[in-house]
Design an enzyme around this catalytic site. Structure first.
Site, mmCIF file in Angstrom:
data_model
loop_
_atom_site.group_PDB
_atom_site.id
_atom_site.type_symbol
_atom_site.label_atom_id
_atom_site.label_comp_id
_atom_site.label_asym_id
_atom_site.label_seq_id
_atom_site.Cartn_x
_atom_site.Cartn_y
_atom_site.Cartn_z
ATOM 1 N N GLY A 48 0.886 -1.189 0.032
ATOM 2 C CA GLY A 48 0.037 0.186 -0.096
ATOM 3 C C GLY A 48 0.860 1.203 0.111
ATOM 4 O O GLY A 48 1.631 1.444 -0.975
ATOM 5 N N LEU A 49 0.761 1.796 1.122
ATOM 6 C CA LEU A 49 1.578 3.281 1.239
ATOM 7 C C LEU A 49 1.247 4.435 0.217
ATOM 8 O O LEU A 49 2.059 4.680 -0.656
ATOM 9 C CB LEU A 49 3.305 2.953 1.269
ATOM 10 C CG LEU A 49 3.637 2.037 2.255
ATOM 11 C CD1 LEU A 49 5.092 1.463 2.049
ATOM 12 C CD2 LEU A 49 3.901 3.110 3.730
ATOM 13 N N HIS A 50 -0.021 4.264 -0.027
ATOM 14 C CA HIS A 50 -0.523 5.447 -0.998
ATOM 15 C C HIS A 50 -2.013 5.677 -0.641
ATOM 16 O O HIS A 50 -2.581 5.139 0.034
ATOM 17 C CB HIS A 50 -0.308 4.730 -2.599
ATOM 18 C CG HIS A 50 -1.051 3.426 -2.779
ATOM 19 N ND1 HIS A 50 -0.620 2.178 -2.825
ATOM 20 C CD2 HIS A 50 -2.517 3.422 -2.853
ATOM 21 C CE1 HIS A 50 -1.450 1.341 -2.981
ATOM 22 N NE2 HIS A 50 -2.574 1.986 -3.103
ATOM 23 N N ALA A 51 -2.499 6.647 -1.668
ATOM 24 C CA ALA A 51 -3.863 6.924 -1.277
ATOM 25 C C ALA A 51 -4.284 6.998 -2.899
ATOM 26 O O ALA A 51 -3.577 6.737 -3.858
ATOM 27 C CB ALA A 51 -4.118 8.129 -0.627
#
Ligand code: T46
Length: 133
Positions: A48-51
């Site tokens: 992940g580590l995102h939007a």
């Protein structure tokens, strides 16, 4: 308001075992355009580590477990996904991180749009700027 939005899937199992059906706009909050799954994640990896600027997704842990951290730029909450009977709804503009994957974790993700790299915000400071602009 909690960031954690569970969707409980109606159980259709019987004495033979369990079955869950996901039907767009009936047992599911949107029309599904894309399905992907994450498995064999190595120990200690964070995904992940995102939007996303404009994407709704539901994550279902079909096997094993993982921990999901959600952050809307104001609040952070985390939850453990360990059941195929419920999904975690993640709307747009929500930073997400997936941690602590068990060795057997199979994470199914259903999305309301096709894959589009330009929809990702992969820099946390950019995310905060866009949330607070
Ligand atoms: C998300 C979390 C929960 C594609 O080509 N098509 C796809 O549909 C997806 C999802 C990924 N990719 C490519 C893009 C990268 O080259 O597969 C590679 C791995 O993707 P990523 O590093 O974005 O994987 P995660 O696990 O960090 O994030 C994924 C989704 O990308 C994301 O939308 O919300 O799972």
């Amino acid at each position: 308001m909690s960031l954690i939005q569970w969707i409980h899937f109606p159980p259709l199992g019987d004495e033979r075992g369990s079955l869950v059906a996901l039907e767009a706009e009936i047992t599911f909050p949107f029309d599904i355009k894309r399905v992907y799954y994450i498995f064999d994640t190595k120990s200690g990896v964070v995904r992940g580590l995102h939007a996303h600027k404009d994407l709704s997704q539901v994550m279902v842990c079909l096997k094993g477990s993982c921990r999901v951290m959600l952050d809307n730029g104001l609040l952070k909450e985390q939850v453990v996904l360990d059941s195929p009977n419920k999904g975690l709804l993640i709307d747009s503009m929500m930073w997400r991180e997936m941690h602590d994957f068990s060795e057997d974790c199979v994470l199914l993700v259903l999305a309301n749009e096709h894959y589009d790299e330009s929809d990702y915000i992969r820099d946390y400071n950019d995310f905060l700027k866009q949330v607070h602009s």
